[in-house]
Design a protein around this motif. Structure first.
Motif, PDB file in Angstrom:
ATOM      1  N   PHE A 222       0.916  -1.131   0.132  1.00  0.00           N
ATOM      2  CA  PHE A 222      -0.167   0.092  -0.123  1.00  0.00           C
ATOM      3  C   PHE A 222       0.786   1.295   0.157  1.00  0.00           C
ATOM      4  O   PHE A 222       1.859   1.166  -0.274  1.00  0.00           O
ATOM      5  N   SER A 224       2.572   4.855  -1.145  1.00  0.00           N
ATOM      6  CA  SER A 224       2.688   5.651  -2.430  1.00  0.00           C
ATOM      7  C   SER A 224       3.090   4.724  -3.460  1.00  0.00           C
ATOM      8  O   SER A 224       2.762   5.212  -4.605  1.00  0.00           O
ATOM      9  N   ASP A 235      10.082   4.954   0.060  1.00  0.00           N
ATOM     10  CA  ASP A 235      10.009   3.458   0.588  1.00  0.00           C
ATOM     11  C   ASP A 235       8.810   2.667   0.158  1.00  0.00           C
ATOM     12  O   ASP A 235       8.012   3.232  -0.574  1.00  0.00           O
ATOM     13  N   LYS A 325       5.689  17.081  -2.169  1.00  0.00           N
ATOM     14  CA  LYS A 325       6.405  16.167  -1.328  1.00  0.00           C
ATOM     15  C   LYS A 325       7.877  16.527  -1.522  1.00  0.00           C
ATOM     16  O   LYS A 325       8.611  16.376  -0.440  1.00  0.00           O
ATOM     17  N   GLY A 342       3.321  13.542   6.471  1.00  0.00           N
ATOM     18  CA  GLY A 342       3.278  12.328   5.873  1.00  0.00           C
ATOM     19  C   GLY A 342       2.764  12.451   4.429  1.00  0.00           C
ATOM     20  O   GLY A 342       2.036  13.179   4.074  1.00  0.00           O
ATOM     21  N   ASP A 424      -9.299  11.101   8.416  1.00  0.00           N
ATOM     22  CA  ASP A 424      -9.220  10.166   7.737  1.00  0.00           C
ATOM     23  C   ASP A 424     -10.433   9.671   6.870  1.00  0.00           C
ATOM     24  O   ASP A 424     -11.364   9.352   7.370  1.00  0.00           O
ATOM     25  N   ILE A 432      -5.525  11.971  10.752  1.00  0.00           N
ATOM     26  CA  ILE A 432      -4.278  11.361   9.980  1.00  0.00           C
ATOM     27  C   ILE A 432      -2.834  11.991  10.282  1.00  0.00           C
ATOM     28  O   ILE A 432      -1.883  11.671  10.153  1.00  0.00           O
TER      29      ILE A 432
HETATM   30  N1  LIG Z   1      -2.025   8.575  10.465  1.00  0.00           N
HETATM   31  C1  LIG Z   1      -2.224   7.823   9.612  1.00  0.00           C
HETATM   32  N2  LIG Z   1      -3.515   7.275   9.943  1.00  0.00           N
HETATM   33  C2  LIG Z   1      -3.917   6.262   9.058  1.00  0.00           C
HETATM   34  N3  LIG Z   1      -3.058   5.475   8.116  1.00  0.00           N
HETATM   35  C3  LIG Z   1      -2.022   6.169   7.760  1.00  0.00           C
HETATM   36  C4  LIG Z   1      -1.448   7.145   8.664  1.00  0.00           C
HETATM   37  N4  LIG Z   1      -0.298   7.645   8.250  1.00  0.00           N
HETATM   38  C5  LIG Z   1       0.069   6.768   7.177  1.00  0.00           C
HETATM   39  N5  LIG Z   1      -0.938   5.772   7.103  1.00  0.00           N
HETATM   40  C6  LIG Z   1      -0.958   4.656   6.210  1.00  0.00           C
HETATM   41  O1  LIG Z   1       0.202   4.569   5.465  1.00  0.00           O
HETATM   42  C7  LIG Z   1       0.435   4.892   4.232  1.00  0.00           C
HETATM   43  C8  LIG Z   1       1.936   5.094   3.949  1.00  0.00           C
HETATM   44  O2  LIG Z   1       2.088   6.572   4.604  1.00  0.00           O
HETATM   45  P1  LIG Z   1       3.352   7.414   4.255  1.00  0.00           P
HETATM   46  O3  LIG Z   1       3.090   8.475   5.110  1.00  0.00           O
HETATM   47  O4  LIG Z   1       4.370   6.859   4.163  1.00  0.00           O
HETATM   48  O5  LIG Z   1       2.745   8.043   2.871  1.00  0.00           O
HETATM   49  P2  LIG Z   1       3.385   7.513   1.382  1.00  0.00           P
HETATM   50  O6  LIG Z   1       2.148   7.849   0.554  1.00  0.00           O
HETATM   51  O7  LIG Z   1       3.691   6.049   1.287  1.00  0.00           O
HETATM   52  O8  LIG Z   1       4.655   8.531   1.112  1.00  0.00           O
HETATM   53  P3  LIG Z   1       6.003   8.243   0.932  1.00  0.00           P
HETATM   54  O9  LIG Z   1       6.119   8.146  -0.559  1.00  0.00           O
HETATM   55  O10 LIG Z   1       6.712   9.724   1.609  1.00  0.00           O
HETATM   56  O11 LIG Z   1       6.288   7.202   1.727  1.00  0.00           O
HETATM   57  C9  LIG Z   1      -0.609   5.503   3.971  1.00  0.00           C
HETATM   58  O12 LIG Z   1      -0.882   5.516   2.594  1.00  0.00           O
HETATM   59  C10 LIG Z   1      -1.663   5.259   5.081  1.00  0.00           C
HETATM   60  O13 LIG Z   1      -2.466   3.941   4.312  1.00  0.00           O
END
Ligand SMILES: Nc1ncnc2c1ncn2[C@@H]1O[C@H](COP(=O)(O)OP(=O)(O)OP(=O)(O)O)[C@@H](O)[C@H]1O
Length: 657
Positions: A222, A224, A235, A325, A342, A424, A432
């Motif tokens: 799941f 990005s 990541d 970003k 995030g 959320d 979130i």
């Molecule tokens: N506060 C939160 N509450 C619920 N789910 C979250 C929360 N933070 C992150 N997530 C979950 O984790 C996933 C990854 O979050 P992240 O912040 O790493 O974002 P990303 O889109 O993967 O960005 P990046 O490319 O910077 O890693 C989100 O898509 C969501 O599903």
């Protein structure tokens, strides 16, 4: 000869306005404001850097509970507490004599955190070196001798690699220039075929590993990668689900961590077992990709699908998210554990911004043709005007709205009033962005970016074509210092497995009669490879039926279509706004909802562009939310038109002083 005066970075000529009507218009848009006047964040930048609020360590439960257990002491990446005081003092002394405006341009505006080993590659990408900054300054100073400008031109593509063979200095319209630069940047950082294949192979390999360790489990992707919103160094977020549903227990986390280490699969392994969301972080040995693994949670898989729907429906969303970003990453404001924003919060902010933008709502502009203007509007909104104290963002029923914080009953009280509250999309009780405690720093960065870009636009607008050659607008706020890339956006050439698998997951779920006791039904097994590819082109997997729509709440609905005043572009959806009308509560102006006094402006009901109300009669999930946004259409147009004018005059007066 053209009369000297402010020039507009847009399509239409300025409409001159009387001061009184301008003030009136401004007041209507004070819905975002705490203070009416713009506040120049540069002026207090030096002082604010030492503001203890910025260095406060998060008080949310996850950080309090968090304990990091080391699997490999030598290699583990310690997430250090920021050494802010030390760095800050150095900076304050060093920069005493500098003009405050130089801070952001010099990239000194972010809080420096000590770096861990695992951030080496990130270090490569982040440009905070003095030499580079000097080069940037040299191309922005008007009166430099010509030989210095020549040097600057030669180094420009090192500073702004996305401009390689893409000079936009002949663009008369500066807003087009930024838009083109943003498109170049997106194309520069978008993944090549090889990068996608490497990510695909890595997740396939990890899935096999998980099966070997726990045959009842599988791994899903799941975040990005599953939404196509990743930067080159992003990541991969994975979640392991099992039939037994018990893999979140710390003993399993250690078991997996040991396996990864002893079989040479992972390095820099970190087990964070006591966090609210227990995870294992590691770097995949084969690909050097950073991997985060969580356990037994399905919400990430759900939200990935929702975000992809948003991307399909929202032109400009991907471009703005990636630029913002990278902007935040350049300033180390993108990591939640250090109070930054995030990825999910960024997506929500931008999605809400685009859907509530007056000129997009009224179809006055096309998002993809106006990325530059939208980026500036975003920086202005969240850097200067947004009332973080009073307003939350809501996505209930998939409709982005502003929600008075006071109406969000489940929102836990916070020590600071300057906090972001983003509901959320899957769970309205979850904020979130609760861990993004450095809103002060984020707001300041956005505000500074707005000032820098607007000043730069003004400067380039006045400059001769000769002086514009090789210059960058975006390069003043974004740095990219990774390995040289090749403008290969090859997403069309190879399937992103995370997306395909996520679609399959949702397809399977929508087809199956869901038996909650038999969660296996929802798992993606290695044998699902057959389902993924099985004799057909992988591309077909995108053409899957939509899962059943969420049940709508029983409220009276009426769809209204806003009559188009002016047709600008052809390829657009008609504005079709769902108007959800309350049976009980009277409609209110957003000014009232947000604690701003009514200025007795007469708002015509016909001009209401969005009105939403929930049935707040039942439980917390239907808690009271009443969001209205009623703004006179002409007022909106005037406001946005006048904004450039104000900017230009600010820049002029700054120049004159
Ligand atoms: N506060 C939160 N509450 C619920 N789910 C979250 C929360 N933070 C992150 N997530 C979950 O984790 C996933 C990854 O979050 P992240 O912040 O790493 O974002 P990303 O889109 O993967 O960005 P990046 O490319 O910077 O890693 C989100 O898509 C969501 O599903």
């Amino acid at each position: 000869m053209r009369k000297k005066g402010p020039r507009r970075v847009g399509k239409k000529p300025f409409k001159r306005m009387r001061k009184s009507s301008f003030n009136k218009i401004q007041k209507k848009f004070d819905v975002f404001h705490e203070e009416i006047d713009h506040f120049n964040n540069y002026e207090s930048l030096t002082l604010d850097i030492s503001d203890p609020e910025i260095v406060t360590i998060s008080d949310d439960e996850s950080s309090e509970d968090e304990q990091t257990f080391k699997v490999d002491v030598d290699k583990i990446n310690h997430k250090n507490i920021p050494e802010v005081v030390h760095h800050t003092e150095d900076k304050i002394n060093k920069n005493d004599s500098e003009t405050t405006e130089d801070h952001l341009e010099l990239n000194n505006d972010f809080i420096a955190f000590s770096e861990s080993d695992s951030e080496e590659d990130e270090k490569k990408e982040i440009d905070d070196g003095d030499d580079d900054n000097k080069a940037i300054l040299s191309v922005t100073t008007e009166q430099l001798p010509s030989n210095i400008n020549i040097r600057a031109k030669k180094t420009t593509n090192d500073e702004f690699p996305w401009l390689l063979n893409h000079d936009h200095s002949t663009q008369r319209d500066i807003s087009k220039w930024i838009t083109l630069e943003m498109k170049d940047f997106i194309s520069y950082i978008s993944p090549s075929r090889q990068e996608i294949e490497t990510r695909n192979k890595t997740i396939q390999k990890l899935r096999k590993v998980v099966r070997r360790v726990w045959p009842d489990s599988t791994l899903h992707v799941f975040g990005s990668y599953a939404t196509d919103l990743y930067l080159p160094g992003s990541d991969i977020d994975c979640v392991i689900t099992s039939k037994t549903g018990n893999k979140e227990h710390r003993s399993y986390l250690y078991e997996l961590a040991r396996y990864l280490k002893s079989n040479g699969i992972g390095k820099q392994i970190e087990v964070i077992a006591k966090a609210r969301v227990p995870i294992i972080k590691f770097v995949d040995v084969g690909s050097d990709l950073h991997i985060d693994v969580s356990f037994e949670r399905l919400n990430g898989i759900e939200i990935a699908k929702i975000i992809r729907t948003w991307l399909d429906d929202t032109p400009g969303l991907r471009e703005l998210v990636l630029v913002i970003k990278q902007f935040l990453k350049s300033r180390r404001l993108n990591e939640v554990h250090t109070g930054g924003l995030g990825g999910l919060s960024i997506v929500c902010l931008v999605y809400s911004f685009l859907h509530l933008h007056p000129r997009l709502r009224t179809e006055d502009i096309d998002a993809r043709d106006n990325l530059g203007v939208l980026l500036m509007d975003f920086f202005e909104l969240y850097g200067k005007n947004f009332s973080y104290e009073k307003v939350a963002l809501s996505f209930q029923d998939d409709i982005p709205t502003y929600l008075p914080k006071s109406h969000w009953r489940a929102l836990p009280p916070s020590r600071s009033s300057l906090t972001l509250a983003i509901q959320d999309p899957l769970d309205i009780s979850n904020n979130i962005s609760r861990s993004s405690y450095n809103v002060t720093g984020i707001k300041k960065a956005f505000s500074g970016a707005f000032n820098i870009i607007s000043n730069k636009c003004y400067e380039l607008n006045q400059a001769t074509f000769k002086d514009r050659v090789g210059k960058s607008i975006l390069g003043n706020i974004i740095k990219y210092k990774g390995d040289t890339r090749h403008f290969k956006d090859e997403r069309e050439l190879v399937q992103n497995r995370a997306i395909v698998e996520n679609e399959v997951y949702h397809l399977k779920r929508s087809r199956s009669v869901i038996d909650l006791d038999n969660r296996e039904d929802m798992f993606l097994n290695p044998s699902d490879d057959e389902l993924l590819t099985g004799g057909q082109d992988e591309r077909d997997m995108y053409r899957v039926s939509e899962p059943p729509r969420k049940k709508q709440k029983k409220i009276s609905t009426e769809t209204i279509t806003i009559p188009k005043k002016k047709k600008i572009k052809k390829k657009k959806r008609p504005v079709n706004v769902t108007k959800l009308i309350s049976k009980r509560a009277p409609s209110k102006k957003i000014d009232e909802l947000m604690g701003i006094e009514d200025d007795n402006d007469d708002i015509n009901d016909n001009d209401t562009i969005m009105l939403k109300e929930n049935d707040n009669s039942a439980d917390d999930t239907k808690e009271s939310t009443l969001q209205t946004m009623r703004v006179d259409a002409q007022t909106r147009r005037d406001y946005w038109l006048s904004k450039g004018q104000t900017l230009a005059s600010v820049s002029i007066s700054k120049k004159n002083t």
